[in-house]
Design a protein around this motif. Structure first.
Motif, PDB file in Angstrom:
ATOM      1  N   ALA A   1      59.160  79.533  -3.853  1.00  0.00           N
ATOM      2  CA  ALA A   1      59.426  79.398  -5.396  1.00  0.00           C
ATOM      3  C   ALA A   1      58.271  79.137  -6.510  1.00  0.00           C
ATOM      4  O   ALA A   1      58.597  79.927  -7.478  1.00  0.00           O
ATOM      5  N   ALA A   2      57.301  78.422  -4.943  1.00  0.00           N
ATOM      6  CA  ALA A   2      56.656  77.557  -6.232  1.00  0.00           C
ATOM      7  C   ALA A   2      55.547  78.990  -6.738  1.00  0.00           C
ATOM      8  O   ALA A   2      55.119  79.052  -7.346  1.00  0.00           O
TER       9      ALA A   2
ATOM     10  N   GLY B   1      52.352  67.383 -11.119  1.00  0.00           N
ATOM     11  CA  GLY B   1      51.254  67.301 -11.898  1.00  0.00           C
ATOM     12  C   GLY B   1      51.128  68.292 -12.715  1.00  0.00           C
ATOM     13  O   GLY B   1      51.260  68.741 -14.146  1.00  0.00           O
ATOM     14  N   PHE B   2      51.809  70.108 -12.441  1.00  0.00           N
ATOM     15  CA  PHE B   2      51.608  71.539 -12.824  1.00  0.00           C
ATOM     16  C   PHE B   2      52.870  70.888 -13.924  1.00  0.00           C
ATOM     17  O   PHE B   2      52.203  71.609 -14.627  1.00  0.00           O
ATOM     18  N   SER B   3      53.888  70.810 -13.870  1.00  0.00           N
ATOM     19  CA  SER B   3      54.538  70.398 -14.940  1.00  0.00           C
ATOM     20  C   SER B   3      53.973  70.058 -15.754  1.00  0.00           C
ATOM     21  O   SER B   3      54.943  70.374 -17.178  1.00  0.00           O
ATOM     22  N   VAL B   4      53.729  68.027 -15.967  1.00  0.00           N
ATOM     23  CA  VAL B   4      53.275  68.421 -16.951  1.00  0.00           C
ATOM     24  C   VAL B   4      51.848  69.024 -17.795  1.00  0.00           C
ATOM     25  O   VAL B   4      52.072  69.070 -19.398  1.00  0.00           O
ATOM     26  N   LEU B   5      51.008  69.766 -17.211  1.00  0.00           N
ATOM     27  CA  LEU B   5      50.463  70.331 -17.514  1.00  0.00           C
ATOM     28  C   LEU B   5      50.871  71.785 -18.349  1.00  0.00           C
ATOM     29  O   LEU B   5      50.995  72.127 -19.699  1.00  0.00           O
ATOM     30  N   VAL B   6      51.918  72.338 -17.707  1.00  0.00           N
ATOM     31  CA  VAL B   6      52.866  73.166 -18.358  1.00  0.00           C
ATOM     32  C   VAL B   6      53.314  72.885 -19.657  1.00  0.00           C
ATOM     33  O   VAL B   6      53.609  73.775 -20.073  1.00  0.00           O
TER      34      VAL B   6
ATOM     35  N   GLU C   1      61.908  70.572  -3.315  1.00  0.00           N
ATOM     36  CA  GLU C   1      60.782  69.914  -2.101  1.00  0.00           C
ATOM     37  C   GLU C   1      61.836  68.566  -1.699  1.00  0.00           C
ATOM     38  O   GLU C   1      61.211  68.480  -0.670  1.00  0.00           O
ATOM     39  N   LEU C   2      62.597  68.212  -2.992  1.00  0.00           N
ATOM     40  CA  LEU C   2      63.240  67.050  -1.944  1.00  0.00           C
ATOM     41  C   LEU C   2      64.192  67.804  -0.975  1.00  0.00           C
ATOM     42  O   LEU C   2      64.345  66.980  -0.293  1.00  0.00           O
ATOM     43  N   VAL C   3      64.995  68.640  -1.007  1.00  0.00           N
ATOM     44  CA  VAL C   3      65.598  68.780   0.556  1.00  0.00           C
ATOM     45  C   VAL C   3      64.511  69.528   1.321  1.00  0.00           C
ATOM     46  O   VAL C   3      64.994  68.973   2.554  1.00  0.00           O
ATOM     47  N   ASN C   4      63.220  70.017   1.133  1.00  0.00           N
ATOM     48  CA  ASN C   4      62.341  70.549   2.580  1.00  0.00           C
ATOM     49  C   ASN C   4      62.361  68.855   2.907  1.00  0.00           C
ATOM     50  O   ASN C   4      61.679  69.260   3.788  1.00  0.00           O
ATOM     51  N   THR C   5      61.642  67.699   2.027  1.00  0.00           N
ATOM     52  CA  THR C   5      61.629  66.455   2.551  1.00  0.00           C
ATOM     53  C   THR C   5      62.766  65.585   3.437  1.00  0.00           C
ATOM     54  O   THR C   5      62.490  64.546   4.426  1.00  0.00           O
ATOM     55  N   SER C   6      63.713  66.249   3.108  1.00  0.00           N
ATOM     56  CA  SER C   6      64.910  65.190   3.548  1.00  0.00           C
ATOM     57  C   SER C   6      65.176  66.051   4.802  1.00  0.00           C
ATOM     58  O   SER C   6      65.191  65.233   5.979  1.00  0.00           O
TER      59      SER C   6
ATOM     60  N   ILE D   1      52.136  67.168  -6.410  1.00  0.00           N
ATOM     61  CA  ILE D   1      51.264  67.825  -7.304  1.00  0.00           C
ATOM     62  C   ILE D   1      52.031  69.040  -8.126  1.00  0.00           C
ATOM     63  O   ILE D   1      51.651  69.229  -9.473  1.00  0.00           O
ATOM     64  N   HIS D   2      53.669  69.298  -7.522  1.00  0.00           N
ATOM     65  CA  HIS D   2      54.974  69.613  -8.309  1.00  0.00           C
ATOM     66  C   HIS D   2      54.606  69.192  -9.995  1.00  0.00           C
ATOM     67  O   HIS D   2      54.818  69.812 -11.093  1.00  0.00           O
TER      68      HIS D   2
END
Length: 126
Positions: free
Chosen positions: A103-104, A35-40, A68-73, A32-33
Motif C-alpha cells: 500500500a505504501a 510525517g509523510f502525510s504532513v509533507l503531502v 499499519e494499525l491492522v499490522n500492529t494489532s 513515518i506515515h
C-alpha cells in the motif's frame, strides 16, 4: 443465556482513538506515515491540488494508516499467543507487514503521478 453488553458508542470511539494514539506513539512506521502525510498536505497546499487529487491523497493516507494499525494489532496478537518463534507466527507478521509495504509503495507511485508534474510546473520546468 447471558446478553452481551455493548459499550456505549462514545466509549467505542474512545477505545478506537486510544488505539490510534498508541500506534502513533509506539510504532516507528506509523510515525513515518504521519510525517509523510504532513509533507503531502503541505505540498498539496503549495501546489494547489484539485478536489479529486485531495480525495485521492486522503484515501491513500487512510489506507496506509489503517493497514499499519491492522499490522500492529496482528503483531501484538501473535506476540501474545506465540511465546517462541514459530513458522506460522512469522508468516502472519511478515504478510501483514507486506500488505502495508504494498500500500505504501502504491501510494508513493500515485503521489509521484500527482506531484511530479505539478512540482515541475511550479518551478517552471514544464
Amino acid at each position: 443465556m447471558k446478553k452481551d453488553k455493548k459499550a456505549p458508542l462514545y466509549k467505542s470511539f474512545g477505545y478506537a482513538f486510544q488505539g490510534i494514539y498508541t500506534c502513533i506513539s509506539k510504532e516507528r512506521n506509523m510515525k513515518i506515515h504521519c510525517g509523510f502525510s504532513v509533507l503531502v498536505v503541505i505540498a498539496g497546499i503549495i501546489l494547489k491540488l484539485s478536489v479529486t487529487e485531495w480525495c485521492i491523497c486522503l484515501t491513500l493516507f487512510g489506507l496506509v494508516m489503517a493497514l499499519e494499525l491492522v499490522n500492529t494489532s496482528i503483531e501484538a496478537v501473535v506476540d501474545l499467543v506465540a511465546e517462541e518463534r514459530k513458522p506460522l507466527a512469522k508468516i502472519a507478521k511478515d504478510t501483514a507487514a507486506g500488505a502495508v509495504l504494498i500500500a505504501a509503495i502504491m501510494a508513493a507511485i500515485i503521489g509521484c503521478i500527482i506531484f511530479v508534474p505539478k512540482g515541475l510546473a511550479f518551478i517552471g520546468v514544464l
